[in-house]
Design a protein around this motif. Sequence first.
Motif, short mmCIF file in Angstrom:
data_model
loop_
_atom_site.label_atom_id
_atom_site.label_comp_id
_atom_site.label_asym_id
_atom_site.label_seq_id
_atom_site.Cartn_x
_atom_site.Cartn_y
_atom_site.Cartn_z
N LEU A 137 0.83 -1.18 0.00
CA LEU A 137 0.00 0.00 0.00
C LEU A 137 0.88 1.25 0.00
N GLY A 138 0.63 2.13 -0.96
CA GLY A 138 1.38 3.38 -1.03
C GLY A 138 2.59 3.35 -1.93
N ASP A 139 3.01 2.16 -2.39
CA ASP A 139 4.12 2.07 -3.33
C ASP A 139 3.66 2.46 -4.74
N GLU A 140 4.63 2.65 -5.63
CA GLU A 140 4.32 2.90 -7.03
C GLU A 140 5.06 1.91 -7.92
N VAL A 141 4.44 1.62 -9.06
CA VAL A 141 5.00 0.67 -10.03
C VAL A 141 4.89 1.29 -11.42
N ILE A 142 5.98 1.29 -12.17
CA ILE A 142 5.97 1.82 -13.53
C ILE A 142 5.42 0.76 -14.49
N VAL A 143 4.45 1.16 -15.30
CA VAL A 143 3.76 0.24 -16.21
C VAL A 143 3.60 0.91 -17.58
N PRO A 144 3.36 0.13 -18.63
CA PRO A 144 3.04 0.74 -19.92
C PRO A 144 1.58 1.18 -19.94
N THR A 145 1.29 2.23 -20.71
CA THR A 145 -0.11 2.58 -20.92
C THR A 145 -0.69 1.81 -22.09
N LEU A 146 0.18 1.39 -23.03
CA LEU A 146 -0.27 0.62 -24.19
C LEU A 146 -0.13 -0.86 -23.86
N THR A 147 -1.19 -1.42 -23.33
CA THR A 147 -1.26 -2.84 -23.00
C THR A 147 -2.69 -3.15 -22.63
N PHE A 148 -2.98 -4.42 -22.38
CA PHE A 148 -4.29 -4.80 -21.86
C PHE A 148 -4.34 -4.46 -20.38
N ILE A 149 -5.49 -4.04 -19.91
CA ILE A 149 -5.62 -3.52 -18.55
C ILE A 149 -5.27 -4.56 -17.48
N ALA A 150 -5.32 -5.84 -17.82
CA ALA A 150 -4.97 -6.89 -16.86
C ALA A 150 -3.52 -6.81 -16.41
N ALA A 151 -2.68 -6.15 -17.18
CA ALA A 151 -1.28 -5.98 -16.78
C ALA A 151 -1.12 -4.98 -15.66
N VAL A 152 -2.13 -4.11 -15.48
CA VAL A 152 -2.03 -3.01 -14.54
C VAL A 152 -2.92 -3.21 -13.31
N ASN A 153 -4.09 -3.80 -13.47
CA ASN A 153 -5.01 -3.95 -12.34
C ASN A 153 -4.38 -4.60 -11.10
N PRO A 154 -3.51 -5.61 -11.26
CA PRO A 154 -2.92 -6.22 -10.05
C PRO A 154 -2.11 -5.24 -9.20
N VAL A 155 -1.61 -4.15 -9.79
CA VAL A 155 -0.92 -3.13 -9.00
C VAL A 155 -1.89 -2.55 -7.97
N ARG A 156 -3.11 -2.30 -8.42
CA ARG A 156 -4.14 -1.79 -7.51
C ARG A 156 -4.57 -2.84 -6.49
N TYR A 157 -4.55 -4.13 -6.90
CA TYR A 157 -4.89 -5.17 -5.93
C TYR A 157 -4.02 -5.05 -4.68
N MET A 158 -2.77 -4.63 -4.89
CA MET A 158 -1.81 -4.53 -3.77
C MET A 158 -1.91 -3.19 -3.04
N GLY A 159 -2.81 -2.31 -3.49
CA GLY A 159 -2.92 -1.00 -2.87
C GLY A 159 -1.87 -0.02 -3.36
N ALA A 160 -1.13 -0.41 -4.38
CA ALA A 160 -0.10 0.45 -4.98
C ALA A 160 -0.71 1.23 -6.14
N GLU A 161 0.07 2.14 -6.72
CA GLU A 161 -0.41 2.97 -7.81
C GLU A 161 0.51 2.85 -9.03
N PRO A 162 -0.06 2.77 -10.23
CA PRO A 162 0.76 2.71 -11.44
C PRO A 162 1.19 4.09 -11.91
N ILE A 163 2.36 4.15 -12.53
CA ILE A 163 2.82 5.33 -13.27
C ILE A 163 2.93 4.89 -14.73
N PHE A 164 2.27 5.61 -15.62
CA PHE A 164 2.16 5.16 -17.00
C PHE A 164 3.27 5.71 -17.89
N MET A 165 3.83 4.81 -18.71
CA MET A 165 4.93 5.14 -19.59
C MET A 165 4.50 4.97 -21.05
#
Length: 393
Positions: A74-102
């Motif tokens: 919770l409170g961490d951040e993870v760098i992710v692509p914006t061009l991908t299927f959303i399933a690649a990013v949702n698990p970041v939120r499962y952990m209470g973390a936030e994505p940064i889009f590249m």
Amino acid sequence: MNNKTIPLSVPNLSLDILENVKETIETGWVSTGGRFIQEFESKIAKYVGVDKAIACQSGTAGLHLALRVLDIRLGDEVIVPTLTFIAAVNPVRYMGAEPIFMDCDDDLNMDMDKLEDFLENECSYIDGKVINKKSKKVIKAIIAVHVFGNPVKIERLIEIKNKYNLKLIEDATEALGSYYLEGEYAGRHCGTVGDIGVYSFNANKILTTGGGGMVVSHNEQLLDKISFLSVQAKTDPLYFTHDEVGYNYRMTNIQAAFGTDQIDRLEGFIETKIKNYNLYKKAIDNIEGLTLLPFRNDTRSNHWFYSVVVEKEKYGMNRNELLLKLNGNKIQTRPLWGLINKQKPYLENQGYKIEKAEFYEENLINIPCSSNLTRDEVEIVLESLSILNRVII
């Protein structure tokens, strides 16, 4: 007019699988135990060149487990692509973390120049931690997706990961069978270079079990933890003792019964995909206004999806018009995913210089690419593309 529907990407199944399925029924091992699970794990591990693999419910589940064991909180951040299927990013939120889009590069993968620029100029590196200057939060990891089976620029990515002490999860859910031909990681499969790699066996993937996923790593401790968490974290399975919160993320034996057959046929699937890609490319190169995106020459890609960029001024219609025409002619095509930074759950999240992804979102389509696509079907698609190019809209 084409009278037969040509699907975008469908499973390539053999009736040989029925013997495996019959065994699961006769033995009663249709759920989360049985010999096919271990056999499938072993075959995947051998194929991609790792010692061990852990089967799970889906690629999404695999990503969730990967984030959990890499201590994303919770409170961490993870760098992710914006061009991908959303399933690649949702698990970041499962952990209470936030994505940064590249942003993406012209391979459709994460732009390494912008990634490094962001870490260098928008972050501080203090006591081995990357601190986002804007949010003041710790960035702990990168999720890199090998989009459409095209491998990311792994040498550059590993250099960046090591320089900034970040964890790397390879989302290889679209890239089973893709590997590097040159450089430091020549011979290494996508998914086997970072800290953890994840594969998917959804129905439209190059290998399918109907659903399901697989997690790989060279760190056996991480894999043991993933295995433990995926079966409800049973510390003592006899007396049902649980010291942690776990998940019901197990693959079923009946799914694995499909997988053990499919993995044996994977190289044949890839051979067909490469052959059909080359047929498409030879013809599309001669259709003004269309460009079939290449796969990198320094890799052996599985050629999972074929991507065509449409230039309205030269082709005579825009991407959306072509999409509707082809689908109306029973040729199933799809647009690129909507960029994730534009999706409602992520509108408030940080994105960094997202430009090229906007272009591809607006102008790219995927055309039929199943591993059982016939030459005649390829010719039908190409004929439609050629005829439409000559039609005045």
